[in-house]
Design a protein around this motif. Structure first.
Motif, PDB file in Angstrom:
ATOM      1  N   UNK A  69      45.079  46.400  43.723  1.00  0.00           N
ATOM      2  CA  UNK A  69      45.247  46.837  42.335  1.00  0.00           C
ATOM      3  C   UNK A  69      46.324  47.909  42.236  1.00  0.00           C
ATOM      4  N   UNK A  70      46.292  48.897  43.127  1.00  0.00           N
ATOM      5  CA  UNK A  70      47.304  49.959  43.114  1.00  0.00           C
ATOM      6  C   UNK A  70      48.701  49.379  43.354  1.00  0.00           C
ATOM      7  N   UNK A  91      54.432  41.269  37.666  1.00  0.00           N
ATOM      8  CA  UNK A  91      53.370  41.307  38.672  1.00  0.00           C
ATOM      9  C   UNK A  91      53.794  40.419  39.828  1.00  0.00           C
ATOM     10  N   UNK A  92      53.442  40.824  41.019  1.00  0.00           N
ATOM     11  CA  UNK A  92      53.827  40.058  42.202  1.00  0.00           C
ATOM     12  C   UNK A  92      52.665  39.249  42.739  1.00  0.00           C
ATOM     13  N   UNK A  93      52.827  38.785  43.949  1.00  0.00           N
ATOM     14  CA  UNK A  93      51.812  37.978  44.594  1.00  0.00           C
ATOM     15  C   UNK A  93      50.531  38.737  44.876  1.00  0.00           C
ATOM     16  N   UNK A  94      50.637  40.049  45.048  1.00  0.00           N
ATOM     17  CA  UNK A  94      49.441  40.852  45.325  1.00  0.00           C
ATOM     18  C   UNK A  94      48.461  40.818  44.161  1.00  0.00           C
ATOM     19  N   UNK A  95      48.967  40.765  42.952  1.00  0.00           N
ATOM     20  CA  UNK A  95      48.080  40.706  41.790  1.00  0.00           C
ATOM     21  C   UNK A  95      47.383  39.354  41.715  1.00  0.00           C
ATOM     22  N   UNK A  96      48.098  38.293  42.072  1.00  0.00           N
ATOM     23  CA  UNK A  96      47.503  36.958  42.111  1.00  0.00           C
ATOM     24  C   UNK A  96      46.403  36.901  43.167  1.00  0.00           C
ATOM     25  N   UNK A  97      46.685  37.472  44.347  1.00  0.00           N
ATOM     26  CA  UNK A  97      45.677  37.506  45.412  1.00  0.00           C
ATOM     27  C   UNK A  97      44.447  38.274  44.946  1.00  0.00           C
ATOM     28  N   UNK A  98      44.654  39.390  44.253  1.00  0.00           N
ATOM     29  CA  UNK A  98      43.547  40.185  43.735  1.00  0.00           C
ATOM     30  C   UNK A  98      42.703  39.372  42.752  1.00  0.00           C
ATOM     31  N   UNK A  99      43.342  38.691  41.828  1.00  0.00           N
ATOM     32  CA  UNK A  99      42.604  37.910  40.829  1.00  0.00           C
ATOM     33  C   UNK A  99      41.861  36.733  41.459  1.00  0.00           C
ATOM     34  N   UNK A 142      37.824  36.278  41.662  1.00  0.00           N
ATOM     35  CA  UNK A 142      37.240  35.065  41.074  1.00  0.00           C
ATOM     36  C   UNK A 142      36.357  34.341  42.095  1.00  0.00           C
ATOM     37  N   UNK A 143      36.818  34.245  43.330  1.00  0.00           N
ATOM     38  CA  UNK A 143      36.017  33.620  44.387  1.00  0.00           C
ATOM     39  C   UNK A 143      34.740  34.415  44.624  1.00  0.00           C
ATOM     40  N   UNK A 144      34.852  35.732  44.654  1.00  0.00           N
ATOM     41  CA  UNK A 144      33.677  36.588  44.848  1.00  0.00           C
ATOM     42  C   UNK A 144      32.648  36.366  43.742  1.00  0.00           C
ATOM     43  N   UNK A 145      33.089  36.406  42.501  1.00  0.00           N
ATOM     44  CA  UNK A 145      32.162  36.251  41.377  1.00  0.00           C
ATOM     45  C   UNK A 145      31.570  34.846  41.330  1.00  0.00           C
ATOM     46  N   UNK A 146      32.387  33.824  41.611  1.00  0.00           N
ATOM     47  CA  UNK A 146      31.901  32.445  41.623  1.00  0.00           C
ATOM     48  C   UNK A 146      30.852  32.253  42.718  1.00  0.00           C
ATOM     49  N   UNK A 147      31.119  32.807  43.903  1.00  0.00           N
ATOM     50  CA  UNK A 147      30.151  32.649  44.993  1.00  0.00           C
ATOM     51  C   UNK A 147      28.845  33.378  44.690  1.00  0.00           C
ATOM     52  N   UNK A 148      28.914  34.505  44.000  1.00  0.00           N
ATOM     53  CA  UNK A 148      27.685  35.210  43.593  1.00  0.00           C
ATOM     54  C   UNK A 148      26.847  34.340  42.667  1.00  0.00           C
ATOM     55  N   UNK A 149      27.498  33.666  41.728  1.00  0.00           N
ATOM     56  CA  UNK A 149      26.785  32.784  40.804  1.00  0.00           C
ATOM     57  C   UNK A 149      26.131  31.628  41.576  1.00  0.00           C
ATOM     58  N   UNK A 150      26.884  31.038  42.495  1.00  0.00           N
ATOM     59  CA  UNK A 150      26.359  29.909  43.278  1.00  0.00           C
ATOM     60  C   UNK A 150      25.150  30.341  44.096  1.00  0.00           C
TER      61      UNK A 150
END
Length: 71
Positions: free
Chosen positions: A32-33, A45-53, A57-65
């Protein structure tokens, strides 16, 4: 040579969960920084922001699963 895996005990799971939480917070904060720095210095925004998003998203999706599997 055959590698034999064993299940982690409760203390090892607790330690792993705590370590993973600290690492996740670090990587999220660092990306984020870095993303905000690039955005304010270059206007893009560069690739780091895409990696962050994608990572969040993977973290939140896996929590739901996993939550649905537990119910």
């Amino acid at each position: 040579m055959k590698l034999k895996l064993r299940k982690a005990d409760e203390m090892e799971r607790y330690q792993t969960d705590k370590s993973a939480k600290i690492a996740f917070i670090f990587y999220t904060g660092a990306l984020l920084a870095w993303g905000l720095y690039n955005f304010f210095s270059t206007g893009k925004t560069g690739g780091e922001f895409t990696i962050l998003l994608v990572g969040n998203a993977i973290f939140l999706w896996s929590r739901v699963v996993y939550r649905r599997k537990m119910q």
